[in-house]
Design an enzyme around this catalytic site. Structure first.
Site, short mmCIF file in Angstrom:
data_model
loop_
_atom_site.label_atom_id
_atom_site.label_comp_id
_atom_site.label_asym_id
_atom_site.label_seq_id
_atom_site.Cartn_x
_atom_site.Cartn_y
_atom_site.Cartn_z
N ARG B 70 0.81 -1.22 0.00
CA ARG B 70 0.00 0.00 0.00
C ARG B 70 0.85 1.27 0.00
O ARG B 70 0.50 2.27 -0.61
CB ARG B 70 -0.96 0.00 1.19
CG ARG B 70 -2.09 -1.02 1.03
CD ARG B 70 -3.28 -0.71 1.91
NE ARG B 70 -2.94 -0.64 3.32
CZ ARG B 70 -2.80 -1.71 4.10
NH1 ARG B 70 -2.97 -2.92 3.62
NH2 ARG B 70 -2.49 -1.57 5.38
N TYR B 74 0.43 4.58 -2.40
CA TYR B 74 0.28 5.95 -1.91
C TYR B 74 1.34 6.87 -2.50
O TYR B 74 1.06 7.99 -2.90
CB TYR B 74 0.38 5.98 -0.37
CG TYR B 74 -0.66 5.18 0.36
CD1 TYR B 74 -1.89 4.90 -0.22
CD2 TYR B 74 -0.42 4.69 1.63
CE1 TYR B 74 -2.85 4.16 0.45
CE2 TYR B 74 -1.37 3.95 2.32
CZ TYR B 74 -2.58 3.68 1.72
OH TYR B 74 -3.51 2.95 2.39
N TYR B 96 -13.27 9.33 -1.24
CA TYR B 96 -14.54 9.09 -0.56
C TYR B 96 -14.36 9.30 0.94
O TYR B 96 -13.25 9.26 1.46
CB TYR B 96 -15.08 7.70 -0.88
CG TYR B 96 -14.35 6.56 -0.24
CD1 TYR B 96 -13.26 5.96 -0.84
CD2 TYR B 96 -14.76 6.07 1.00
CE1 TYR B 96 -12.58 4.92 -0.25
CE2 TYR B 96 -14.09 5.02 1.60
CZ TYR B 96 -13.00 4.45 0.97
OH TYR B 96 -12.34 3.42 1.59
C1 LIG Z 1 -8.54 3.93 3.67
S1 LIG Z 1 -9.83 4.02 4.82
C2 LIG Z 1 -10.75 5.38 4.20
C3 LIG Z 1 -11.68 6.02 5.20
C4 LIG Z 1 -12.43 7.22 4.66
N1 LIG Z 1 -11.50 8.26 4.26
C5 LIG Z 1 -13.43 7.80 5.67
O1 LIG Z 1 -13.41 9.02 5.87
O2 LIG Z 1 -14.21 7.07 6.24
C6 LIG Z 1 -10.76 2.61 4.46
C7 LIG Z 1 -11.48 2.06 5.67
O3 LIG Z 1 -12.56 2.91 5.99
C8 LIG Z 1 -13.63 2.16 6.49
N2 LIG Z 1 -14.77 2.29 5.57
C9 LIG Z 1 -14.76 2.63 4.29
N3 LIG Z 1 -16.01 2.62 3.78
C10 LIG Z 1 -16.83 2.26 4.78
C11 LIG Z 1 -18.22 2.06 4.90
N4 LIG Z 1 -19.06 2.21 3.88
N5 LIG Z 1 -18.71 1.69 6.11
C12 LIG Z 1 -17.90 1.50 7.17
N6 LIG Z 1 -16.57 1.67 7.11
C13 LIG Z 1 -16.04 2.05 5.93
C14 LIG Z 1 -13.15 0.69 6.55
O4 LIG Z 1 -12.60 0.45 7.83
C15 LIG Z 1 -12.08 0.70 5.48
O5 LIG Z 1 -11.15 -0.34 5.64
#
Ligand SMILES: C[S@@+](CC[C@H](N)C(=O)[O-])C[C@H]1O[C@@H](n2cnc3c(N)ncnc32)[C@H](O)[C@@H]1O
Lengths: 113, 263
Positions: B70, B74, B96
């Site tokens: 990863r 990045y 997102y």
């Molecule tokens: C790289 S991070 C990005 C988080 C994102 N920037 C945010 O503000 O939530 C990715 C992690 O966010 C969480 N995540 C992303 N989408 C999600 C969703 N729809 N519901 C719950 N957790 C989510 C999960 O833990 C996932 O492994």
């Protein structure tokens, strides 16, 4: 499938008035927007996987959305604190310079505020 | 002095559910930018970015390759972003959720751009954690809240308080430094369960949580005991919520001396 499902959701994202109308009368607004019965059923299902898959399905008849909502705005239109984040497994350690509003002389400085 | 916006780099979030969670200022910068570099989780937000900025939109998704480290992904994103900034373009980095929550490339791009003398800014968005507070109807102020990347929680022996809410992110890559789409059981699950059971009973119920990404859809909230954590399905959207299992240990003397009523 008319291919209007994605444009319809995009329109909802951009236009709170349309979203409000959809909340009030989902079926009527979807009919107005030109979604066919299959597309409306997909949204009525409240099933995330089903909606997701439908977004990738090609339209059965080439049809442009009957409306456009683009507003058409022209596109041309002190002191600093330092912090080290030790990082985690996924993120490497970084040193950060934090811009801070100078605190009044009597109060302690709060670089992380 | 006239008002000017000198930003060369702006990081924005499209929310978890773009329909409804895209902020007005994020929308404005996506429209205004010369380049919109994006990492998004669904075709609706991708189409939205292209509609808002047809000539500038460019996906960064191709950097994500299964099994790739990863950090390498990045670094490539950051290099591309900085390249456009240096070429004189106004760049909007759109991801997102919240652009600064578990999002290393956005923070790092801003740090490097500032170090090179460019104006750079991050605008807040709606994160998965924000959705979790809403969907579970819990307030982080009610018991305190700790939030960790799941592997970080495990390998760095983070000190947690079982009387607080605990949120563990990136369950799918637990014990794995590469990129994954979907796994049956993350590699470090056995050690993870052992770590949790040092503080929580094995039959304590925790929740695999996935906020819905479309309007009108309910979140996936899957209750499971800690002992059974190895038997659930994890995706790139899975976050683990661990509710408190004990009451806080009150300092009764302090309560009394400060005149704070108990209960
Ligand atoms: C790289 S991070 C990005 C988080 C994102 N920037 C945010 O503000 O939530 C990715 C992690 O966010 C969480 N995540 C992303 N989408 C999600 C969703 N729809 N519901 C719950 N957790 C989510 C999960 O833990 C996932 O492994």
């Amino acid at each position: 499938m008319t291919g209007r499902l994605t444009p319809f959701l995009v329109a909802l994202a951009r236009d709170p008035e349309l979203y409000a109308a959809w909340i009030r009368q989902p079926e009527a607004v979807m009919v107005w927007a030109g979604l066919d019965a299959e597309e409306r059923a997909v949204l009525h299902s409240r099933d995330q996987d089903r909606i997701y898959q439908a977004l990738f399905r090609p339209p059965s008849a080439a049809a442009a959305p009957p409306w456009s909502i683009d507003g058409g705005v022209p596109s041309s239109a002190s002191a600093a604190g330092t912090a080290v984040y030790w990082g985690s497994y996924a993120y490497p350690p970084v040193t950060v310079t934090l811009p801070v509003t100078p605190a009044p002389p009597s109060s302690p400085s709060a670089p992380f505020a | 002095m006239n008002l000017t916006f000198d930003e060369r780099l702006v990081a924005v979030g499209t929310g978890i559910r773009t329909v409804g969670q895209l902020t007005g200022e994020a929308l404005a910068w996506i429209k205004r930018a010369d380049k919109v570099l994006y990492v998004l989780s669904d075709p609706v937000s991708e189409r939205l970015i292209h509609d808002l900025n047809p000539t500038g939109a460019e996906s960064l998704q191709h950097f994500y390759v299964e099994n790739k480290v990863r950090r390498e992904i990045y670094e490539q994103m950051i290099q591309l972003t900085l390249g456009y900034v240096r070429s004189g373009r106004v760049v909007c980095l759109a991801v997102y959720g919240h652009p600064g929550v578990f999002a290393f490339p956005t923070h790092e791009s801003i740090r490097r751009a500032r170090a090179e003398g460019y104006q750079a800014r991050m605008l807040p968005g709606v994160s998965a954690e924000d959705c979790l507070f809403a969907d579970f109807n819990i307030d982080p102020g009610s018991a305190g809240c700790q939030s960790y990347e799941a592997t970080d929680f495990l390998v760095n022996r983070r000190i947690t308080d079982p009387s607080s809410h605990l949120i563990l992110w990136q369950m799918i890559v637990l014990g794995d430094s590469t990129y994954r789409w979907q796994v049956d059981s993350p590699p470090a699950m056995r050690q993870f369960i052992a770590r949790l059971t040092q503080q929580y009973p094995p039959d304590h119920v925790v929740y695999v949580y996935e906020a819905s990404i479309f309007p009108g859809v309910e979140a996936r909230i899957e209750p499971v005991t800690i002992a059974q954590l190895g038997q659930v399905r994890y995706t790139t959207m899975s976050t683990l919520y661990v509710p408190p299992c004990v009451a806080p240990r009150a300092d009764l003397q302090l309560y009394q001396s400060l005149g704070i009523p108990l209960g």
